[in-house]
Scaffold this motif. Sequence first.
Motif, mmCIF file in Angstrom:
data_model
loop_
_atom_site.group_PDB
_atom_site.id
_atom_site.type_symbol
_atom_site.label_atom_id
_atom_site.label_comp_id
_atom_site.label_asym_id
_atom_site.label_seq_id
_atom_site.Cartn_x
_atom_site.Cartn_y
_atom_site.Cartn_z
ATOM 1 N N ALA A 1 0.833 -1.205 0.000
ATOM 2 C CA ALA A 1 0.000 0.000 0.000
ATOM 3 C C ALA A 1 0.864 1.250 0.000
ATOM 4 C CB ALA A 1 -0.934 -0.007 1.205
ATOM 5 N N ARG A 2 1.943 1.219 0.746
ATOM 6 C CA ARG A 2 2.879 2.343 0.789
ATOM 7 C C ARG A 2 3.503 2.564 -0.598
ATOM 8 N NH1 ARG A 2 4.189 4.888 4.390
ATOM 9 N NH2 ARG A 2 5.993 6.080 4.924
ATOM 10 N N ALA A 3 3.875 1.491 -1.269
ATOM 11 C CA ALA A 3 4.459 1.604 -2.615
ATOM 12 C C ALA A 3 3.444 2.179 -3.607
ATOM 13 C CB ALA A 3 4.942 0.235 -3.083
ATOM 14 N N VAL A 4 2.185 1.782 -3.496
ATOM 15 C CA VAL A 4 1.142 2.314 -4.381
ATOM 16 C C VAL A 4 0.938 3.802 -4.102
ATOM 17 C CG1 VAL A 4 -1.315 2.199 -4.960
ATOM 18 C CG2 VAL A 4 -0.002 0.101 -4.723
ATOM 19 N N GLY A 5 0.973 4.201 -2.834
ATOM 20 C CA GLY A 5 0.835 5.612 -2.491
ATOM 21 C C GLY A 5 1.957 6.459 -3.062
ATOM 22 N N LEU A 6 3.182 5.965 -2.964
ATOM 23 C CA LEU A 6 4.313 6.691 -3.548
ATOM 24 C C LEU A 6 4.188 6.777 -5.071
ATOM 25 C CD1 LEU A 6 7.247 5.283 -1.400
ATOM 26 C CD2 LEU A 6 6.363 7.622 -1.377
ATOM 27 N N ALA A 7 3.755 5.677 -5.696
ATOM 28 C CA ALA A 7 3.612 5.649 -7.155
ATOM 29 C C ALA A 7 2.530 6.616 -7.623
ATOM 30 C CB ALA A 7 3.302 4.235 -7.628
ATOM 31 N N GLY B 1 1.471 9.251 -6.092
ATOM 32 C CA GLY B 1 1.955 10.610 -5.860
ATOM 33 C C GLY B 1 2.916 11.079 -6.936
ATOM 34 N N ARG B 2 3.852 10.209 -7.309
ATOM 35 C CA ARG B 2 4.811 10.567 -8.363
ATOM 36 C C ARG B 2 4.107 10.777 -9.700
ATOM 37 N NH1 ARG B 2 8.093 6.483 -5.908
ATOM 38 N NH2 ARG B 2 7.339 5.036 -7.491
ATOM 39 N N LYS B 3 3.181 9.880 -10.039
ATOM 40 C CA LYS B 3 2.460 10.010 -11.310
ATOM 41 C C LYS B 3 1.603 11.267 -11.344
ATOM 42 C CE LYS B 3 2.135 5.096 -12.474
ATOM 43 N NZ LYS B 3 1.208 3.997 -12.744
ATOM 44 N N ALA B 4 0.982 11.594 -10.216
ATOM 45 C CA ALA B 4 0.139 12.790 -10.160
ATOM 46 C C ALA B 4 0.975 14.051 -10.328
ATOM 47 C CB ALA B 4 -0.622 12.835 -8.844
ATOM 48 N N LEU B 5 2.117 14.116 -9.662
ATOM 49 C CA LEU B 5 2.974 15.291 -9.794
ATOM 50 C C LEU B 5 3.520 15.429 -11.211
ATOM 51 C CD1 LEU B 5 4.876 15.295 -6.395
ATOM 52 C CD2 LEU B 5 2.992 16.758 -7.120
ATOM 53 N N ALA B 6 3.737 14.310 -11.886
ATOM 54 C CA ALA B 6 4.188 14.356 -13.279
ATOM 55 C C ALA B 6 3.108 14.939 -14.192
ATOM 56 C CB ALA B 6 4.577 12.962 -13.760
ATOM 57 N N ARG B 7 1.832 14.782 -13.795
ATOM 58 C CA ARG B 7 0.709 15.335 -14.570
ATOM 59 C C ARG B 7 0.250 16.686 -14.017
ATOM 60 N NH1 ARG B 7 -3.127 11.642 -17.183
ATOM 61 N NH2 ARG B 7 -4.002 13.670 -17.692
ATOM 62 N N ASP B 8 1.079 17.320 -13.174
ATOM 63 C CA ASP B 8 0.794 18.628 -12.568
ATOM 64 C C ASP B 8 -0.451 18.624 -11.689
ATOM 65 O OD1 ASP B 8 3.028 19.842 -13.672
ATOM 66 O OD2 ASP B 8 1.962 20.309 -15.532
ATOM 67 N N ILE B 9 -0.658 17.537 -10.962
ATOM 68 C CA ILE B 9 -1.731 17.441 -9.973
ATOM 69 C C ILE B 9 -1.053 17.411 -8.610
ATOM 70 C CG2 ILE B 9 -3.635 16.052 -9.099
ATOM 71 C CD1 ILE B 9 -3.798 14.811 -11.948
ATOM 72 N N ASP B 10 -1.299 18.442 -7.795
ATOM 73 C CA ASP B 10 -0.663 18.458 -6.477
ATOM 74 C C ASP B 10 -1.681 18.509 -5.338
ATOM 75 O OD1 ASP B 10 -1.463 21.013 -7.007
ATOM 76 O OD2 ASP B 10 0.283 21.959 -6.084
ATOM 77 N N ARG B 11 -2.940 18.865 -5.615
ATOM 78 C CA ARG B 11 -3.983 18.897 -4.590
ATOM 79 C C ARG B 11 -5.103 17.954 -4.986
ATOM 80 N NH1 ARG B 11 -4.158 22.645 -0.783
ATOM 81 N NH2 ARG B 11 -6.426 22.679 -0.757
ATOM 82 N N VAL B 12 -5.515 17.106 -4.058
ATOM 83 C CA VAL B 12 -6.588 16.157 -4.302
ATOM 84 C C VAL B 12 -7.531 16.124 -3.096
ATOM 85 C CG1 VAL B 12 -5.244 14.663 -5.831
ATOM 86 C CG2 VAL B 12 -5.268 14.214 -3.393
ATOM 87 N N VAL B 13 -8.680 15.491 -3.299
ATOM 88 C CA VAL B 13 -9.616 15.191 -2.228
ATOM 89 C C VAL B 13 -9.510 13.691 -1.988
ATOM 90 C CG1 VAL B 13 -12.037 15.186 -1.564
ATOM 91 C CG2 VAL B 13 -11.148 17.025 -2.973
ATOM 92 N N PHE B 14 -9.313 13.273 -0.746
ATOM 93 C CA PHE B 14 -9.106 11.856 -0.449
ATOM 94 C C PHE B 14 -10.438 11.168 -0.202
ATOM 95 C CE2 PHE B 14 -7.860 8.313 2.429
ATOM 96 C CZ PHE B 14 -7.092 7.628 1.513
ATOM 97 N N ASP B 15 -10.705 10.102 -0.952
ATOM 98 C CA ASP B 15 -11.909 9.294 -0.805
ATOM 99 C C ASP B 15 -11.470 7.907 -0.366
ATOM 100 O OD1 ASP B 15 -14.307 7.955 -0.978
ATOM 101 O OD2 ASP B 15 -14.433 8.057 -3.167
ATOM 102 N N ARG B 16 -11.727 7.580 0.892
ATOM 103 C CA ARG B 16 -11.295 6.281 1.411
ATOM 104 C C ARG B 16 -12.237 5.162 1.010
ATOM 105 N NH1 ARG B 16 -14.116 5.645 6.316
ATOM 106 N NH2 ARG B 16 -15.147 7.582 6.879
ATOM 107 N N ASN B 17 -13.312 5.489 0.289
ATOM 108 C CA ASN B 17 -14.210 4.496 -0.310
ATOM 109 C C ASN B 17 -14.920 3.636 0.728
ATOM 110 O OD1 ASN B 17 -15.451 3.507 -2.552
ATOM 111 N ND2 ASN B 17 -13.720 2.338 -3.295
ATOM 112 N N GLY B 18 -15.193 4.199 1.889
ATOM 113 C CA GLY B 18 -15.907 3.465 2.929
ATOM 114 C C GLY B 18 -15.030 2.645 3.844
ATOM 115 N N ARG C 1 1.129 11.566 0.550
ATOM 116 C CA ARG C 1 1.523 12.879 1.091
ATOM 117 C C ARG C 1 3.038 13.060 1.040
ATOM 118 N NH1 ARG C 1 -2.540 11.777 5.274
ATOM 119 N NH2 ARG C 1 -4.336 13.079 4.831
ATOM 120 N N GLU C 2 3.770 11.990 1.373
ATOM 121 C CA GLU C 2 5.236 12.056 1.314
ATOM 122 C C GLU C 2 5.727 12.332 -0.109
ATOM 123 O OE1 GLU C 2 6.992 8.528 2.888
ATOM 124 O OE2 GLU C 2 6.012 8.775 4.836
ATOM 125 N N ALA C 3 4.996 11.785 -1.088
ATOM 126 C CA ALA C 3 5.394 11.980 -2.486
ATOM 127 C C ALA C 3 5.092 13.390 -2.975
ATOM 128 C CB ALA C 3 4.685 10.954 -3.371
#
Length: 122
Positions: free
Chosen positions: A76-82, A84-101, A116-118
């Motif tokens: 899960a930590r690796a997916v979070g880092l991935a 984050g890196r992909k989002a920053l590459a697409r110029d996305i730095d702010r998101v709304v977190f949906d924990r999906n229940g 967040r670390e990414a």
Amino acid sequence: MNRLEAKRRARVARKKRVRKKIRGTSQRPRLTVYKSLKHIYAQIIDDATGRTLVAASTVGRDLRGDLKATGNIEAARAVGLAIGRKALARDIDRVVFDRNGYLYHGKVKALAEAAREAGLRF
């Protein structure tokens, strides 16, 4: 109703309750999490257009070879880092977190903290 069905219905009820309030926009898209017993998935979605902007999971080619196991907190930590890196590459730095229940602990918490670390802000 058995225990597993009650647990699933409770998660769906939490999901509906949260999704009434959370909406992703083009300026601030929604980061959503889905987990199964074997894998964890994350997507960044623009709800205004209904499109997935960025996705990462333990099934994807970029993470599949690096992980010993795919259903644990390290994965899960690796997916979070991935994501984050992909989002920053697409110029996305702010998101709304949906924990999906899902409850905010364990894998979901690890994914959120890694994103967040990414560099994602939510």
